[in-house]
Design an enzyme around this catalytic site. Sequence first.
Site, PDB file in Angstrom:
ATOM      1  N   LEU A 129      62.159   3.734  74.728  1.00 19.83           N
ATOM      2  CA  LEU A 129      62.240   5.300  74.410  1.00 19.83           C
ATOM      3  C   LEU A 129      63.848   4.965  73.657  1.00 19.83           C
ATOM      4  CD1 LEU A 129      62.405   8.120  74.647  1.00 19.83           C
ATOM      5  CD2 LEU A 129      64.266   7.676  76.282  1.00 19.83           C
ATOM      6  N   HIS A 145      80.182  21.569  79.463  1.00 22.99           N
ATOM      7  CA  HIS A 145      79.944  20.719  78.901  1.00 22.99           C
ATOM      8  C   HIS A 145      79.653  18.845  79.515  1.00 22.99           C
ATOM      9  CE1 HIS A 145      79.940  22.649  74.953  1.00 22.99           C
ATOM     10  NE2 HIS A 145      80.929  23.085  75.102  1.00 22.99           N
ATOM     11  N   ASP A 173      71.779  24.036  74.476  1.00 19.76           N
ATOM     12  CA  ASP A 173      72.518  25.179  74.444  1.00 19.76           C
ATOM     13  C   ASP A 173      72.566  25.974  75.812  1.00 19.76           C
ATOM     14  OD1 ASP A 173      73.897  27.586  73.224  1.00 19.76           O
ATOM     15  OD2 ASP A 173      72.167  28.571  72.295  1.00 19.76           O
TER      16      ASP A 173
HETATM   17  C1  FPP Z   1      75.889  24.252  73.454  1.00 19.66           C
HETATM   18  O1  FPP Z   1      76.238  25.005  74.770  1.00 19.66           O
HETATM   19  C2  FPP Z   1      75.953  22.650  73.531  1.00 19.66           C
HETATM   20  C3  FPP Z   1      76.548  21.900  72.538  1.00 19.66           C
HETATM   21  C4  FPP Z   1      77.364  21.820  71.201  1.00 19.66           C
HETATM   22  C5  FPP Z   1      77.717  20.793  73.091  1.00 19.66           C
HETATM   23  C6  FPP Z   1      76.612  19.521  73.792  1.00 19.66           C
HETATM   24  C7  FPP Z   1      76.641  18.391  74.593  1.00 19.66           C
HETATM   25  C8  FPP Z   1      76.732  18.040  75.939  1.00 19.66           C
HETATM   26  C9  FPP Z   1      75.136  18.731  76.931  1.00 19.66           C
HETATM   27  C10 FPP Z   1      77.655  17.320  76.524  1.00 19.66           C
HETATM   28  C11 FPP Z   1      77.834  15.276  75.828  1.00 19.66           C
HETATM   29  C12 FPP Z   1      76.700  15.148  74.835  1.00 19.66           C
HETATM   30  C13 FPP Z   1      76.184  13.821  74.703  1.00 19.66           C
HETATM   31  C14 FPP Z   1      75.283  13.156  73.821  1.00 19.66           C
HETATM   32  C15 FPP Z   1      76.877  13.240  75.875  1.00 19.66           C
HETATM   33  P1  FPP Z   1      77.623  26.040  73.973  1.00 19.66           P
HETATM   34  O2  FPP Z   1      78.385  24.985  74.660  1.00 19.66           O
HETATM   35  O3  FPP Z   1      76.765  26.576  72.440  1.00 19.66           O
HETATM   36  O4  FPP Z   1      77.356  27.050  75.005  1.00 19.66           O
HETATM   37  P2  FPP Z   1      77.752  28.583  74.789  1.00 19.66           P
HETATM   38  O5  FPP Z   1      76.626  28.734  73.886  1.00 19.66           O
HETATM   39  O6  FPP Z   1      76.893  29.008  75.929  1.00 19.66           O
HETATM   40  O7  FPP Z   1      78.471  28.718  74.184  1.00 19.66           O
END
Ligand code: FPP
Length: 248
Positions: A141, A47, A30
């Site tokens: 893994l 992201h 997150d």
């Molecule tokens: C939450 O942060 C994150 C996500 C919903 C997406 C996670 C994705 C990645 C780490 C990138 C690519 C993944 C892979 C598997 C290649 P948020 O956007 O909710 O953050 P915020 O709460 O600060 O708005």
Amino acid sequence: MRIYERYTEAELNEIGLSGRIPEHVGIIMDGNGRWAKQRLMPRTFGHRAGMEALHEIVREAHCLGIKALTVYAFSTENWRRPVQEVNALFGLLTEYFEKEIDELDANGVRIVALGDLDPFPQKVKACMTDAIERTKNNTGLSFCIAINYGSRAEIVRAIKKIMLSGVPADEVGEDTVTSNLYTAGLPELDLIIRTAGEERLSNFLLWQAAYAEFVFTPVCWPDFDTAEFRRCIIEFMKRTRRFGKVVE
Ligand code: FPP
């Protein structure tokens, strides 16, 4: 291409990690959006940085001897995000596999998807299913990506599978449910880490978390590095896990 070496006992000792390494770690990644906002950048920038952070964490999980790492990449609720963000996430997923698959495969990593891949665009689906197929016999893994995943939906799906299989109700036990979840065959979940300071599960591995330990860190996911990962595992190691029993 990097070959990941397992840490020796001496190395684990040196970094304070000799002892009971968790077998299965789940991570709620997150804070990508907040991280980007702090830098006056669009959410997708966060992201992308999050994808880069993931690379090091997968390698570290392997080196520590963790057996399964499950990351929450896209929840069933994430479809509610603006279409540009959803498309950017799909693009990153595809890019991730295109870039990483050779290294992951060479290091014996087995890719597993938790969730329903059907609604995804063909390109995303194809690169995920190719990665899964290519690595299915690897014994290192298990790197599990929860994508279009929601734990309640997973449990409903398991119930439907059990009912359709015709098992009599009085023969249904906890094992019946466990073996019909996406996580069937994976080790018990030991630890859930959530970054960026929120302290909730957000529909992630509800059944599997029954006896898991939780570690919450204020660090936003793009800044989550091997040092922070190790700190979370050290915190896990300090916990006394009772599984309902009395521990003297
Ligand atoms: C939450 O942060 C994150 C996500 C919903 C997406 C996670 C994705 C990645 C780490 C990138 C690519 C993944 C892979 C598997 C290649 P948020 O956007 O909710 O953050 P915020 O709460 O600060 O708005």
